[in-house]
Design a protein around this motif. Structure first.
Motif, short mmCIF file in Angstrom:
data_model
loop_
_atom_site.label_atom_id
_atom_site.label_comp_id
_atom_site.label_asym_id
_atom_site.label_seq_id
_atom_site.Cartn_x
_atom_site.Cartn_y
_atom_site.Cartn_z
N ARG A 39 -7.15 1.71 24.29
CA ARG A 39 -8.40 2.44 24.48
C ARG A 39 -9.62 1.67 23.98
N ARG A 40 -9.45 0.95 22.89
CA ARG A 40 -10.58 0.28 22.24
C ARG A 40 -10.17 -1.11 21.77
N SER A 41 -11.18 -1.91 21.53
CA SER A 41 -10.93 -3.23 20.94
C SER A 41 -10.81 -3.08 19.43
N LEU A 42 -10.02 -3.94 18.85
CA LEU A 42 -9.78 -3.88 17.42
C LEU A 42 -9.60 -5.31 16.91
N ILE A 43 -10.25 -5.63 15.83
CA ILE A 43 -10.09 -6.95 15.21
C ILE A 43 -9.46 -6.75 13.84
N LEU A 44 -8.38 -7.45 13.61
CA LEU A 44 -7.70 -7.41 12.32
C LEU A 44 -7.65 -8.83 11.77
N THR A 45 -7.87 -8.96 10.49
CA THR A 45 -7.70 -10.26 9.84
C THR A 45 -6.71 -10.09 8.70
N THR A 46 -5.84 -11.05 8.55
CA THR A 46 -4.86 -11.01 7.48
C THR A 46 -4.36 -12.42 7.20
N ASN A 47 -3.89 -12.62 6.02
CA ASN A 47 -3.23 -13.88 5.70
C ASN A 47 -1.73 -13.66 5.49
N ILE A 48 -1.26 -12.50 5.93
CA ILE A 48 0.15 -12.15 5.76
C ILE A 48 0.84 -12.20 7.12
N GLU A 49 1.92 -12.98 7.21
CA GLU A 49 2.64 -13.09 8.48
C GLU A 49 3.34 -11.78 8.80
N PHE A 50 3.55 -11.55 10.10
CA PHE A 50 4.13 -10.29 10.56
C PHE A 50 5.47 -9.98 9.90
N ILE A 93 0.86 -1.18 0.00
CA ILE A 93 0.00 0.00 0.00
C ILE A 93 0.89 1.24 0.00
N ASP A 94 0.36 2.35 -0.46
CA ASP A 94 1.18 3.55 -0.55
C ASP A 94 1.49 4.09 0.85
N PRO A 95 2.55 4.88 0.98
CA PRO A 95 3.00 5.35 2.29
C PRO A 95 1.94 6.12 3.08
N GLU A 96 1.13 6.89 2.41
CA GLU A 96 0.09 7.66 3.12
C GLU A 96 -0.94 6.72 3.75
N ARG A 97 -1.37 5.73 3.03
CA ARG A 97 -2.33 4.77 3.58
C ARG A 97 -1.71 3.94 4.70
N ALA A 98 -0.44 3.62 4.58
CA ALA A 98 0.26 2.89 5.65
C ALA A 98 0.28 3.73 6.92
N ARG A 99 0.56 5.02 6.80
CA ARG A 99 0.55 5.91 7.97
C ARG A 99 -0.84 6.04 8.56
N LEU A 100 -1.86 6.10 7.70
CA LEU A 100 -3.24 6.17 8.20
C LEU A 100 -3.62 4.91 8.96
N LEU A 101 -3.23 3.74 8.45
CA LEU A 101 -3.49 2.49 9.14
C LEU A 101 -2.82 2.50 10.51
N PHE A 102 -1.57 2.95 10.55
CA PHE A 102 -0.87 3.05 11.82
C PHE A 102 -1.59 3.99 12.78
N GLN A 103 -2.07 5.12 12.29
CA GLN A 103 -2.79 6.07 13.14
C GLN A 103 -4.06 5.46 13.73
N VAL A 104 -4.79 4.69 12.93
CA VAL A 104 -6.01 4.04 13.42
C VAL A 104 -5.65 3.05 14.53
N ILE A 105 -4.65 2.21 14.27
CA ILE A 105 -4.25 1.21 15.25
C ILE A 105 -3.70 1.89 16.50
N SER A 106 -2.90 2.92 16.30
CA SER A 106 -2.31 3.63 17.42
C SER A 106 -3.37 4.34 18.27
N SER A 107 -4.38 4.92 17.63
CA SER A 107 -5.42 5.62 18.38
C SER A 107 -6.31 4.64 19.16
N CYS A 108 -6.41 3.42 18.69
CA CYS A 108 -7.17 2.39 19.41
C CYS A 108 -6.36 1.74 20.52
N TYR A 109 -5.06 1.82 20.41
CA TYR A 109 -4.16 1.15 21.35
C TYR A 109 -4.45 1.55 22.79
#
Length: 77
Positions: free
Chosen positions: A21-32, A3-19
């Motif tokens: 504070r909130r529950s978050l469910i992520l699904t992926t088939n890509i290993e860390f 994904i492009d760098p801007e979308r990667a930063r936005l994804l990080f911001q969403v995860i970081s803002s939930c960290y």
């Protein structure tokens, strides 16, 4: 697919803002270990993964895929 760098930063911001504070469910088939390639930045991937796994639970499913078992292309029904 990377994904492009801007979308990667936005994804990080969403995860970081939930960290912590909130529950978050992520699904992926890509290993860390491959997230750096997908997000385009190894440090951003490491920070994202760090927040996910700190209080997270990893649920890994194994076995045959239901979709592959029902695949018409493979002659299965």
């Amino acid at each position: 697919m990377p994904i492009d760098p801007e979308r990667a930063r936005l994804l990080f911001q969403v995860i970081s803002s939930c960290y912590e504070r909130r529950s978050l469910i992520l699904t992926t088939n890509i290993e860390f270990s491959k997230w750096g390639t997908i997000l385009g930045d190894e440090k951003l991937a490491a920070a994202t993964i760090d927040r996910i796994v700190h209080h997270g639970r990893l649920v890994e499913f194994g076995g045959e895929s239901k979709r592959m078992g029902d695949s018409l292309m493979l002659g299965r029904q």
